[in-house]
Design a protein around this motif. Structure first.
Motif, mmCIF file in Angstrom:
data_model
loop_
_atom_site.group_PDB
_atom_site.id
_atom_site.type_symbol
_atom_site.label_atom_id
_atom_site.label_comp_id
_atom_site.label_asym_id
_atom_site.label_seq_id
_atom_site.Cartn_x
_atom_site.Cartn_y
_atom_site.Cartn_z
ATOM 1 N N PHE A 53 0.587 -1.372 -0.064
ATOM 2 C CA PHE A 53 0.195 -0.300 0.238
ATOM 3 C C PHE A 53 0.683 0.821 0.335
ATOM 4 O O PHE A 53 1.814 1.693 0.621
ATOM 5 C CB PHE A 53 -0.765 0.210 1.585
ATOM 6 N N SER A 54 -0.451 2.306 -0.309
ATOM 7 C CA SER A 54 1.476 3.540 -0.300
ATOM 8 C C SER A 54 0.384 4.937 0.761
ATOM 9 O O SER A 54 1.410 5.620 0.909
ATOM 10 C CB SER A 54 0.678 4.482 -1.436
ATOM 11 N N SER A 55 -0.493 4.592 1.493
ATOM 12 C CA SER A 55 -1.075 5.218 2.016
ATOM 13 C C SER A 55 -0.104 5.357 3.510
ATOM 14 O O SER A 55 0.281 4.151 4.382
ATOM 15 C CB SER A 55 -3.176 5.110 2.543
ATOM 16 N N PRO A 56 -1.013 6.500 4.191
ATOM 17 C CA PRO A 56 0.328 6.406 5.601
ATOM 18 C C PRO A 56 -0.313 6.116 6.599
ATOM 19 O O PRO A 56 -0.609 6.839 7.543
ATOM 20 C CB PRO A 56 0.342 8.311 5.459
ATOM 21 N N VAL A 57 -0.392 5.274 6.925
ATOM 22 C CA VAL A 57 -0.963 3.973 7.699
ATOM 23 C C VAL A 57 -0.785 3.607 8.127
ATOM 24 O O VAL A 57 -1.011 1.980 8.942
ATOM 25 C CB VAL A 57 -2.950 3.780 7.465
ATOM 26 N N LYS A 58 0.874 3.630 8.399
ATOM 27 C CA LYS A 58 1.567 2.583 8.970
ATOM 28 C C LYS A 58 1.281 1.815 10.368
ATOM 29 O O LYS A 58 1.888 2.040 10.856
ATOM 30 C CB LYS A 58 3.265 2.501 8.529
ATOM 31 N N ASN A 59 1.300 3.228 11.204
ATOM 32 C CA ASN A 59 1.494 3.967 12.481
ATOM 33 C C ASN A 59 0.410 3.521 13.060
ATOM 34 O O ASN A 59 0.028 2.141 14.095
ATOM 35 C CB ASN A 59 2.205 4.708 12.660
ATOM 36 N N LEU A 60 -0.540 3.072 12.239
ATOM 37 C CA LEU A 60 -2.499 2.973 12.696
ATOM 38 C C LEU A 60 -2.024 1.998 12.936
ATOM 39 O O LEU A 60 -3.124 1.113 13.387
ATOM 40 C CB LEU A 60 -2.987 3.519 11.419
ATOM 41 N N LEU A 61 -1.395 1.375 11.290
ATOM 42 C CA LEU A 61 -1.760 -0.441 11.233
ATOM 43 C C LEU A 61 -0.715 -0.831 12.839
ATOM 44 O O LEU A 61 -1.658 -2.243 12.831
ATOM 45 C CB LEU A 61 -1.430 -0.782 10.314
ATOM 46 N N LYS A 62 0.794 -1.020 12.852
ATOM 47 C CA LYS A 62 0.927 -1.094 14.281
ATOM 48 C C LYS A 62 0.078 -1.313 15.327
ATOM 49 O O LYS A 62 0.670 -1.642 16.279
ATOM 50 C CB LYS A 62 2.048 -0.294 14.213
ATOM 51 N N ASP A 63 -0.350 -0.039 15.676
ATOM 52 C CA ASP A 63 -1.157 0.017 16.594
ATOM 53 C C ASP A 63 -2.334 -0.385 17.335
ATOM 54 O O ASP A 63 -3.211 -0.815 18.181
ATOM 55 C CB ASP A 63 -1.122 1.397 17.018
ATOM 56 N N GLY A 64 -3.402 -0.414 15.969
ATOM 57 C CA GLY A 64 -4.226 -1.151 15.757
ATOM 58 C C GLY A 64 -5.262 -0.448 14.955
ATOM 59 O O GLY A 64 -5.662 0.601 15.566
ATOM 60 N N ALA A 65 -6.170 -0.479 14.242
ATOM 61 C CA ALA A 65 -6.842 -1.166 13.128
ATOM 62 C C ALA A 65 -7.747 -1.360 12.471
ATOM 63 O O ALA A 65 -7.659 -2.521 12.125
ATOM 64 C CB ALA A 65 -5.903 0.194 11.547
#
Length: 294
Positions: A60-72
């Motif tokens: 993916f390219s969206s800036p969501v890595k930290n969100l995914l690590k925390d729980g999304a």
């Protein structure tokens, strides 16, 4: 190619009716999707996933890595065999992943605990408003008519949470450095599917317009990657094979295009050979945007 004989079998699943066309070669088709629904197509989609993962060096390219690590909460629309979700779920164990597709070709029993798969239609996603932090959709141009694209994007936005992200990945049936023979064959197919089925196979020039005209989105971005077709390395040789594989799996959809019996498959083979000889390539694109807070 002469028109294939087929029969339509009506199947009931819960409260909705699905229509599957069973052709003389026993391949099954959902009425809203022009590729077959069978093991061969599942294999093609799985190989395709790994090729584009290699080309982009990411899922993916969206800036969501930290969100995914925390729980999304993540939704994959048109998930196919579910390989994108399975990889994402393994990497981001704190997040939950849902895949939806009209055909149940995804894992039924053996899958990570943070995943689930359901059948459904992109035209009305069976989720409440503001459910997901990240909504992903890839290579759906064969399932969405040009008229339905704005509605499909609206559905992605509807189920996305405020400040969440949507991402769309597509590639066009548009090849660079193609010969005149290949150009004539390709445009015949592209034009015919546009005229008869409303499917636009050169879709990426339209997607920015759909996104920028939607007043619920902000921070709209895009990126692209070139992909050599059957030349320049093993991954690109495999990519040429995927294009050839996919083109042949479209044979039922283009059965009304006036090719002689056997001519279409032969032209596909010749096209890939000529594209490789001319060092042809195509482009894939990712578009992502954030849902506004109201």
């Amino acid at each position: 190619m002469g028109k294939s004989q087929s029969k339509v079998t009506k199947l009931r699943r819960g409260s909705r009716d699905d229509y599957i066309h069973e052709c003389i070669n026993k391949r099954k088709y959902y009425a809203s999707y022009i590729f077959p629904s069978d093991d061969d197509e599942i294999d093609r989609l799985t190989v395709q996933h790994y090729i584009f993962q290699n080309i982009w060096d990411s899922n993916f390219s969206s800036p969501v890595k930290n969100l995914l690590k925390d729980g999304a909460e993540v939704l994959d629309v048109g998930c196919g065999p579910g390989v994108w979700i399975l990889e994402m779920a393994e990497k981001y164990k704190n997040s939950s992943f849902t895949g939806i597709d009209i055909a149940a070709n995804f894992p039924q029993m053996i899958k990570p605990e943070n995943t689930k798969f359901i059948t459904g239609d992109f035209k009305r996603l069976p989720f409440e408003d503001n459910t997901f932090d990240f909504v992903y959709m890839r290579f759906m141009m064969f399932a969405i008519t040009i008229e339905d694209w704005p509605e499909a994007i609206d559905e992605l936005i509807r189920v996305c949470k405020p400040n969440g992200w949507i991402e769309i990945m597509e590639r066009d049936i548009l090849w660079f450095n193609e010969s005149e023979l290949v150009h004539n064959w390709r445009t015949t197919v592209v034009d015919k599917l546009r005229e008869e089925k409303g499917i636009e196979l050169v879709i990426t020039p339209h997607i920015p317009r759909f996104l920028y005209s939607n007043d619920k989105l902000t921070n709209i971005r895009s990126d692209q990657r070139d992909a050599r077709i059957s030349w320049g390395g093993k991954i690109y040789e495999a990519y040429g094979n995927i294009i050839m594989w996919g083109a042949k799996n479209l044979s039922n959809a283009i059965s009304e295009v006036h090719f002689d019996e056997g001519e279409y498959d032969s032209l596909v083979d010749v096209a890939i050979q000529e594209i490789a000889r001319n060092k042809g390539y195509d482009k894939s694109y990712r578009f992502w945007a954030q849902k506004k807070v109201y």
